[in-house]
Design a protein around this motif. Structure first.
Motif, PDB file in Angstrom:
ATOM      1  N   ASN A  84      -8.119  11.530  -7.692  1.00 25.40           N
ATOM      2  CA  ASN A  84      -8.408  12.928  -7.370  1.00 25.40           C
ATOM      3  C   ASN A  84      -8.231  13.247  -5.885  1.00 25.40           C
ATOM      4  O   ASN A  84      -8.029  14.408  -5.523  1.00 25.40           O
ATOM      5  N   ALA A  85      -8.313  12.234  -5.031  1.00 20.39           N
ATOM      6  CA  ALA A  85      -8.231  12.467  -3.586  1.00 20.39           C
ATOM      7  C   ALA A  85      -6.809  12.327  -3.032  1.00 20.39           C
ATOM      8  O   ALA A  85      -6.506  12.827  -1.955  1.00 20.39           O
ATOM      9  N   ILE A  86      -5.948  11.591  -3.763  1.00 14.21           N
ATOM     10  CA  ILE A  86      -4.576  11.355  -3.310  1.00 14.21           C
ATOM     11  C   ILE A  86      -3.633  11.989  -4.316  1.00 14.21           C
ATOM     12  O   ILE A  86      -3.560  11.491  -5.440  1.00 14.21           O
ATOM     13  N   PRO A  87      -2.809  12.956  -4.032  1.00 16.38           N
ATOM     14  CA  PRO A  87      -2.924  13.851  -2.894  1.00 16.38           C
ATOM     15  C   PRO A  87      -4.121  14.786  -3.048  1.00 16.38           C
ATOM     16  O   PRO A  87      -4.671  14.832  -4.131  1.00 16.38           O
ATOM     17  N   PRO A  88      -4.511  15.528  -2.099  1.00 15.95           N
ATOM     18  CA  PRO A  88      -3.782  15.906  -0.897  1.00 15.95           C
ATOM     19  C   PRO A  88      -3.904  14.910   0.244  1.00 15.95           C
ATOM     20  O   PRO A  88      -3.091  14.916   1.148  1.00 15.95           O
ATOM     21  N   GLY A  89      -4.923  14.061   0.229  1.00 16.92           N
ATOM     22  CA  GLY A  89      -5.079  13.104   1.316  1.00 16.92           C
ATOM     23  C   GLY A  89      -4.121  11.939   1.180  1.00 16.92           C
ATOM     24  O   GLY A  89      -3.637  11.620   0.095  1.00 16.92           O
ATOM     25  N   ARG A  90      -3.820  11.314   2.305  1.00 16.94           N
ATOM     26  CA  ARG A  90      -2.999  10.105   2.313  1.00 16.94           C
ATOM     27  C   ARG A  90      -3.659   9.144   3.299  1.00 16.94           C
ATOM     28  O   ARG A  90      -3.425   9.223   4.499  1.00 16.94           O
ATOM     29  N   PRO A  91      -4.509   8.248   2.770  1.00 16.96           N
ATOM     30  CA  PRO A  91      -5.261   7.351   3.659  1.00 16.96           C
ATOM     31  C   PRO A  91      -4.348   6.429   4.452  1.00 16.96           C
ATOM     32  O   PRO A  91      -3.328   5.950   3.943  1.00 16.96           O
ATOM     33  N   GLY A  92      -4.740   6.193   5.696  1.00 15.85           N
ATOM     34  CA  GLY A  92      -3.981   5.275   6.550  1.00 15.85           C
ATOM     35  C   GLY A  92      -4.171   3.827   6.138  1.00 15.85           C
ATOM     36  O   GLY A  92      -3.238   3.030   6.196  1.00 15.85           O
ATOM     37  N   ARG A  93      -5.387   3.481   5.720  1.00 13.02           N
ATOM     38  CA  ARG A  93      -5.691   2.113   5.283  1.00 13.02           C
ATOM     39  C   ARG A  93      -6.309   2.205   3.902  1.00 13.02           C
ATOM     40  O   ARG A  93      -7.470   2.565   3.758  1.00 13.02           O
ATOM     41  N   LEU A  94      -5.537   1.849   2.913  1.00 15.78           N
ATOM     42  CA  LEU A  94      -5.965   1.992   1.524  1.00 15.78           C
ATOM     43  C   LEU A  94      -7.196   1.147   1.222  1.00 15.78           C
ATOM     44  O   LEU A  94      -8.110   1.597   0.534  1.00 15.78           O
ATOM     45  N   ALA A  95      -7.249  -0.069   1.739  1.00 21.46           N
ATOM     46  CA  ALA A  95      -8.397  -0.940   1.479  1.00 21.46           C
ATOM     47  C   ALA A  95      -9.687  -0.304   2.001  1.00 21.46           C
ATOM     48  O   ALA A  95     -10.710  -0.292   1.306  1.00 21.46           O
ATOM     49  N   LEU A  96      -9.667   0.222   3.203  1.00 17.38           N
ATOM     50  CA  LEU A  96     -10.846   0.861   3.773  1.00 17.38           C
ATOM     51  C   LEU A  96     -11.223   2.105   2.977  1.00 17.38           C
ATOM     52  O   LEU A  96     -12.401   2.342   2.693  1.00 17.38           O
ATOM     53  N   PHE A  97     -10.240   2.888   2.590  1.00 16.78           N
ATOM     54  CA  PHE A  97     -10.454   4.092   1.801  1.00 16.78           C
ATOM     55  C   PHE A  97     -11.139   3.751   0.475  1.00 16.78           C
ATOM     56  O   PHE A  97     -12.155   4.336   0.112  1.00 16.78           O
ATOM     57  N   LEU A  98     -10.603   2.770  -0.240  1.00 20.17           N
ATOM     58  CA  LEU A  98     -11.162   2.375  -1.533  1.00 20.17           C
ATOM     59  C   LEU A  98     -12.534   1.726  -1.371  1.00 20.17           C
ATOM     60  O   LEU A  98     -13.451   1.973  -2.158  1.00 20.17           O
ATOM     61  N   ASP A 140       0.818  -1.211   0.000  1.00 23.32           N
ATOM     62  CA  ASP A 140       0.000   0.000   0.000  1.00 23.32           C
ATOM     63  C   ASP A 140       0.855   1.264   0.000  1.00 23.32           C
ATOM     64  O   ASP A 140       0.522   2.234  -0.687  1.00 23.32           O
ATOM     65  N   THR A 141       1.910   1.273   0.776  1.00 22.24           N
ATOM     66  CA  THR A 141       2.759   2.473   0.836  1.00 22.24           C
ATOM     67  C   THR A 141       3.370   2.778  -0.524  1.00 22.24           C
ATOM     68  O   THR A 141       3.485   3.946  -0.906  1.00 22.24           O
ATOM     69  N   GLN A 142       3.729   1.738  -1.269  1.00 22.12           N
ATOM     70  CA  GLN A 142       4.295   1.945  -2.608  1.00 22.12           C
ATOM     71  C   GLN A 142       3.229   2.472  -3.565  1.00 22.12           C
ATOM     72  O   GLN A 142       3.512   3.340  -4.396  1.00 22.12           O
ATOM     73  N   ILE A 143       2.019   1.932  -3.442  1.00 19.85           N
ATOM     74  CA  ILE A 143       0.924   2.415  -4.292  1.00 19.85           C
ATOM     75  C   ILE A 143       0.636   3.882  -3.979  1.00 19.85           C
ATOM     76  O   ILE A 143       0.483   4.702  -4.890  1.00 19.85           O
ATOM     77  N   LEU A 144       0.584   4.212  -2.706  1.00 17.47           N
ATOM     78  CA  LEU A 144       0.339   5.604  -2.317  1.00 17.47           C
ATOM     79  C   LEU A 144       1.450   6.527  -2.807  1.00 17.47           C
ATOM     80  O   LEU A 144       1.188   7.654  -3.234  1.00 17.47           O
ATOM     81  N   ASP A 145       2.684   6.045  -2.780  1.00 16.29           N
ATOM     82  CA  ASP A 145       3.802   6.845  -3.306  1.00 16.29           C
ATOM     83  C   ASP A 145       3.614   7.128  -4.797  1.00 16.29           C
ATOM     84  O   ASP A 145       3.931   8.225  -5.266  1.00 16.29           O
ATOM     85  N   LEU A 146       3.087   6.138  -5.537  1.00 18.30           N
ATOM     86  CA  LEU A 146       2.813   6.354  -6.959  1.00 18.30           C
ATOM     87  C   LEU A 146       1.747   7.438  -7.155  1.00 18.30           C
ATOM     88  O   LEU A 146       1.857   8.279  -8.058  1.00 18.30           O
ATOM     89  N   TYR A 147       0.704   7.410  -6.325  1.00 17.57           N
ATOM     90  CA  TYR A 147      -0.318   8.464  -6.404  1.00 17.57           C
ATOM     91  C   TYR A 147       0.311   9.824  -6.135  1.00 17.57           C
ATOM     92  O   TYR A 147       0.037  10.789  -6.850  1.00 17.57           O
TER      93      TYR A 147
END
Length: 186
Positions: free
Chosen positions: A56-70, A3-10
């Motif tokens: 559209n939401a990432i950034p500015p947000g950075r969800p703590g739990r990507l699965a829950l966010f999605l 998840d952290t790598q996916i978020l870094d891509l966003y």
């Protein structure tokens, strides 16, 4: 990919983020949408719309739990689409049954807006769910978050159908009492 790598891509605005999200969470999000909509095309569209909303939401947000966010995005999109397709008079399937069951213990939208902000109701629901034993909490979430049928829940947890119905009835009654005690009027 983690998840952290996916978020870094966003955050890097790298379009591979969407492909990696689809790879990791496509089936999960599709299953949420399909349980609500009971239509493959609509479920596919909601799943694809989830990737756009995440982009559209990432950034500015950075969800703590990507699965829950999605999952939350998918669920909200699916509920909006479901509401657009159905009226209460024409509705059918598990969604109507699940909403009817919850109506006896959770206030409607207009009453909620008058009595308390939606965020406060959400907070109270989360507090309540944390008071439940794990199995009961899971049964409740399977029914009212994932909109699973009673039989599917019974099979998942090795319970009888009537046991699932009884558990859910008792939880709804406890939830109603809890919300009333917290000042939420129905």
């Amino acid at each position: 990919m983690k998840d952290t790598q996916i978020l870094d891509l966003y955050w890097a605005r790298d379009e591979r983020a969407i492909a990696e999200t689809q790879e990791s969470y496509g089936r999960y999000c599709y299953s949420i949408a399909f349980r609500i909509l009971e239509d493959r095309e609509d479920a596919d569209e909601c799943t694809n719309d989830t990737w756009l909303r995440a982009w559209n939401a990432i950034p500015p947000g950075r969800p703590g739990r990507l699965a829950l966010f999605l999952g939350t995005i998918t669920r909200n999109l699916s509920l909006d689409r479901w509401k657009g397709r159905h009226t209460m008079k024409r509705g059918g399937g598990e969604m109507v049954l699940a909403l009817d069951e919850l109506a006896e213990c959770v206030p409607g939208r207009n009453h909620t807006e008058e009595a308390v902000e939606a965020a406060e109701l959400e907070r109270l629901l989360n507090v309540f769910l944390h008071t439940l034993p794990e199995r009961e909490c899971n049964v409740f979430l399977r029914r009212y978050w994932y909109v699973e049928e009673y039989g599917v829940i019974a099979d998942r947890y090795g319970l009888k159908l009537n046991t699932v119905k009884t558990i859910l009835h008792r939880i709804r009654r406890k939830l109603k009492d809890y919300l009333e005690k917290e000042g939420i009027t129905l």
